[in-house]
Design a protein around this motif. Structure first.
Motif, mmCIF file in Angstrom:
data_model
loop_
_atom_site.group_PDB
_atom_site.id
_atom_site.type_symbol
_atom_site.label_atom_id
_atom_site.label_comp_id
_atom_site.label_asym_id
_atom_site.label_seq_id
_atom_site.Cartn_x
_atom_site.Cartn_y
_atom_site.Cartn_z
ATOM 1 N N LEU A 130 74.944 -76.022 67.433
ATOM 2 C CA LEU A 130 75.749 -76.804 66.497
ATOM 3 C C LEU A 130 76.003 -76.096 65.164
ATOM 4 O O LEU A 130 77.129 -76.166 64.637
ATOM 5 N N PRO A 131 75.033 -75.396 64.568
ATOM 6 C CA PRO A 131 75.346 -74.686 63.316
ATOM 7 C C PRO A 131 76.464 -73.656 63.468
ATOM 8 O O PRO A 131 77.335 -73.547 62.599
ATOM 9 N N ALA A 132 76.461 -72.911 64.569
ATOM 10 C CA ALA A 132 77.520 -71.925 64.787
ATOM 11 C C ALA A 132 78.853 -72.605 65.067
ATOM 12 O O ALA A 132 79.910 -72.139 64.614
ATOM 13 N N ILE A 133 78.825 -73.702 65.813
ATOM 14 C CA ILE A 133 80.058 -74.446 66.076
ATOM 15 C C ILE A 133 80.617 -75.007 64.770
ATOM 16 O O ILE A 133 81.821 -74.924 64.497
ATOM 17 N N GLY A 134 79.746 -75.569 63.938
ATOM 18 C CA GLY A 134 80.197 -76.098 62.656
ATOM 19 C C GLY A 134 80.814 -75.031 61.776
ATOM 20 O O GLY A 134 81.860 -75.249 61.146
ATOM 21 N N ALA A 135 80.187 -73.853 61.728
ATOM 22 C CA ALA A 135 80.726 -72.764 60.913
ATOM 23 C C ALA A 135 82.082 -72.307 61.433
ATOM 24 O O ALA A 135 82.994 -72.007 60.651
ATOM 25 N N ALA A 136 82.244 -72.260 62.762
ATOM 26 C CA ALA A 136 83.526 -71.856 63.339
ATOM 27 C C ALA A 136 84.611 -72.886 63.046
ATOM 28 O O ALA A 136 85.747 -72.531 62.695
#
Length: 240
Positions: A130-136
Motif C-alpha cells: 500500500l505505501p508504494a501504491i499510494g506513492a504511485a
C-alpha cells in the motif's frame, strides 16, 4: 555506503492496523526517482546499537526489515508500518515509537515508477504494498486512467479511485476487472502466494510482457523476512 541514522519526529495511527512514522535526520538522500523506493531498516538490539555499526560484518548486524518510503522531503522520511499485535519486530516497534527513538537504514533501492507513455495503469497489492501504491497514485496526473485494487479492510484516503477488497477476494476481483483499451503498465506486489496467482493471470491469461509488469512478492505467509529473503536467493540461484 554507511548506514544512515534517523530519529522519530512524530507518529500517527492512520488506520487501526497501520502506524505512520515520520523520521528526521542528516543527509536523507532517498530520492532515486522510483515510487517504490525502499530502505533496509535496522532495529535496535537490547534498546541500542553497537558503536561500530559502520564496520560490523554482515552476520553481526542488527536485525533488518525492508520498508517502502511512503513520502520524503529534504529533512523527513515517512514510513508506514503494518501492526497486527505484539508478534514480529517492526510493527510492535512502530506502535511503541516515540519522538527521539533511533533507527538506521541502508538504501534506498527501487525499480518502479509509472510509465508516462502507458495508456493506463494497474496497481494491485495488499497492505504491505500500500505505501508504494499510494506513492504511485500521488505521482499520476488527475486525468490518468487508473485501476487500483488493494486487499485491505481498512481504506485510506488516496487520489484516484481505489477498490478495497478482502485480501482473500483480491485475485477474483482482478480477474473480473473491466479491462480498458490500450497498453497497460502494472505494479503488482504483496504476499508471495498471492503474487504468483496474479502473475499467472496477468502474464498468462492477459498476455502482459515483462516490460509491462513490476511484480514480486514482498513477504510470504509463515516466514519472517530473513527466511523469506533466503528463500528468494535460493530460488534465484537455481534459476540461473
Amino acid at each position: 555506503m554507511p548506514p544512515t541514522r534517523i530519529q522519530v519526529r512524530r507518529t500517527e495511527r492512520i488506520t487501526p492496523h497501520m502506524v505512520r512514522v515520520t523520521f528526521d535526520g542528516d543527509n536523507l538522500a532517498v530520492d532515486n526517482g522510483f515510487t517504490d523506493r525502499y530502505v533496509k531498516l535496522m532495529f535496535p538490539i537490547d534498546g541500542g546499537f553497537p558503536p561500530d555499526l559502520d564496520t560490523l560484518p554482515r552476520d553481526q548486524m542488527p536485525p533488518r526489515r525492508t520498508y517502502t518510503i511512503r513520502a520524503a522531503t529534504a529533512d523527513e522520511v515517512t514510513i508506514d508500518f503494518v501492526h497486527h499485535g505484539d508478534s514480529g519486530l517492526a510493527g510492535p516497534w512502530a506502535a511503541n515509537a516515540k519522538p527521539g527513538d533511533e533507527l538506521y537504514f541502508v538504501g534506498p533501492g527501487g525499480g518502479y515508477t509509472p510509465d508516462p507513455t502507458a495508456d493506463w495503469h494497474l496497481l494491485i497489492g495488499d497492505e504491505a504494498a500500500l505505501p508504494a501504491i499510494g506513492a504511485a497514485l500521488e505521482q499520476l496526473p488527475a486525468d490518468a486512467t487508473v485501476r487500483a485494487m488493494v486487499g485491505s479492510a481498512e481504506p485510506q484516503d488516496l487520489p484516484h479511485d481505489v477498490t478495497w477488497v478482502d485480501p482473500a477476494d483480491l485475485v477474483d476481483t482482478v480477474k473480473q476487472l473491466d479491462w480498458p483499451a490500450g497498453r497497460v503498465h502494472a505494479f503488482v506486489h504483496g504476499e508471495a502466494g498471492l503474487v504468483k496467482q496474479l502473475r499467472d493471470h496477468l502474464a498468462g491469461d492477459r498476455g502482459l510482457s515483462r516490460e509491462q509488469l513490476s511484480i514480486s512478492g514482498y513477504w510470504r505467509r509463515g516466514l519472517h523476512e530473513d527466511a523469506f529473503q533466503a528463500e528468494k536467493r535460493t530460488t534465484a540461484a537455481a534459476a540461473r
